[in-house]
Design an enzyme around this catalytic site. Structure first.
Site, PDB file in Angstrom:
ATOM      1  CB  ILE A  11      -0.961   0.008   1.201  1.00 24.47           C
ATOM      2  CG1 ILE A  11      -2.062  -1.037   1.011  1.00 24.47           C
ATOM      3  CG2 ILE A  11      -1.574   1.399   1.409  1.00 24.47           C
ATOM      4  CD1 ILE A  11      -3.031  -0.750  -0.116  1.00 24.47           C
ATOM      5  CG  ASN A 104      -6.418  -2.888   7.752  1.00 26.70           C
ATOM      6  OD1 ASN A 104      -7.135  -2.104   7.140  1.00 26.70           O
ATOM      7  ND2 ASN A 104      -5.653  -3.782   7.127  1.00 26.70           N
ATOM      8  CE  LYS A 206      -9.922  -2.155   5.152  1.00 32.13           C
ATOM      9  NZ  LYS A 206      -8.662  -1.508   4.751  1.00 32.13           N
TER      10      LYS A 206
END
Length: 328
Positions: A11, A104, A206
């Site tokens: 990423i 995350n 998410k």
């Protein structure tokens, strides 16, 4: 802008490559053979349509202290790696440097500028000693939810699979000048960068799926569609997500979709291995504490039972420990 990507893996490298191609002054913090390849041949970005470009960043190094002061620091290492590097981040700061937290799970800053009875509560699962908060600082932090899928297919080569959205949000919900400038910079590099005044809601949307699908996949080796189509694991995911939803709603989060819609969305992704399964297969530490442990911690805080989450959390922690033990 001077932008430092701390953790220029899949990423981070994708972000860094496109920002550099857009004319920003980009420093990449990476390590190992990936770093060596970038230093030697540049960073190659392969897009989903097969096209590719090579970019040479302003600097690629493993030493954060070599980078100098930056306008923006984008932190793309996984949550469990942040405490080790947080104390060295201060060398990147000028008085106005912002730090984009792109991990995350539940972020360390979750209860800062949150309001209510939990204001200022530290999330022990992600910042047990307060090292991350001390190294970054609440006032510098901007929340970010990462949606693209990318992978390192060879040292120095990143493949973009799908997605280009990085949702941004100030912790206090404001639409500040700095976040608008950051969003504009990302858009000029070809990303979608919507600004949300309720970034915690975006984080939960998410996480709602990740809290179930990631650990179940790590334990079973199954893809998203396999988990969703097998009745027993679909029901397990539903139970874990129901527990997580109760916690989130207790904290003021309003979900704009139903639980079944969220599960169906995961099923539609297809034969995808979650990042946690990929980490287990590669013998790497997982994000289990930020994604699952932190939700269990919030369950205790809000006095909401999380029996299914607790059981799966314990199982993945043991699996991780067993694999690490066997690798020695």
């Amino acid at each position: 802008m001077k932008i430092c990507i701390v953790g220029a893996g899949a990423i981070g490298g994708y972000l860094g490559a496109k920002l550099a191609l857009a004319g920003e002054t980009v420093t990449l913090i990476a390590r190992g053979s990936h770093l060596e390849a970038i230093q030697k041949d540049g960073l190659k970005l392969v897009m989903a349509d097969g096209s590719s470009q090579v970019v040479r960043p302003a600097l690629a190094t493993s030493n954060i202290q070599e980078a100098g002061q930056q306008d923006v620091v984008i932190l793309t290492v996984k949550a469990h790696s942040v405490p080790a590097i947080a104390p060295s981040l201060s060398t990147l700061y000028n008085p106005d440097t912002t730090v984009i937290t792109a991990q995350n799970g539940i972020p360390w800053w979750y209860f800062h500028h949150h309001g209510g009875e939990y204001e200022g509560t530290r999330i022990q699962s992600v910042d047990p000693d307060g090292i991350v908060e001390a190294g970054i600082g609440v006032d510098r932090a901007i929340g970010c939810v990462v949606y693209p899928a990318t992978e390192i297919i060879a040292p120095g080569v990143i493949k973009h699979i799908e997605g280009d959205r990085f949702t941004l949000g100030e912790i206090d919900g404001s639409k500040s000048d700095r976040i608008q400038l950051l969003a504009q910079t990302l858009k000029q590099a070809g990303f979608k960068a919507p600004i949300r005044n309720q970034i915690r809601t975006e984080i939960w949307i998410k996480l709602w799926g990740n809290v179930a699908f990631n650990p179940i996949s790590a334990l079973t080796g199954a893809t998203l569609e396999d988990i969703c189509r097998y009745p027993l694991t679909r029901e397990l995911a539903r139970q874990m997500m129901t527990e997580a939803q109760a916690i989130a709603e207790n904290l003021g989060i309003k979900f704009g979709i139903t639980l079944e819609q969220r599960i169906n969305g995961a099923e539609n992704v297809g034969a995808h291995k979650t990042s946690m399964l990929q980490d287990i297969e590669a013998g790497r530490p997982t994000e289990i504490d930020a994604i699952v442990g932190a939700v269990a911690e919030l369950g205790k805080l809000t006095q909401i039972p999380t029996p299914h989450i607790n059981a799966i959390y314990a199982s993945v922690k043991l699996l991780e420990a067993t694999k690490q033990k066997n690798n020695y």
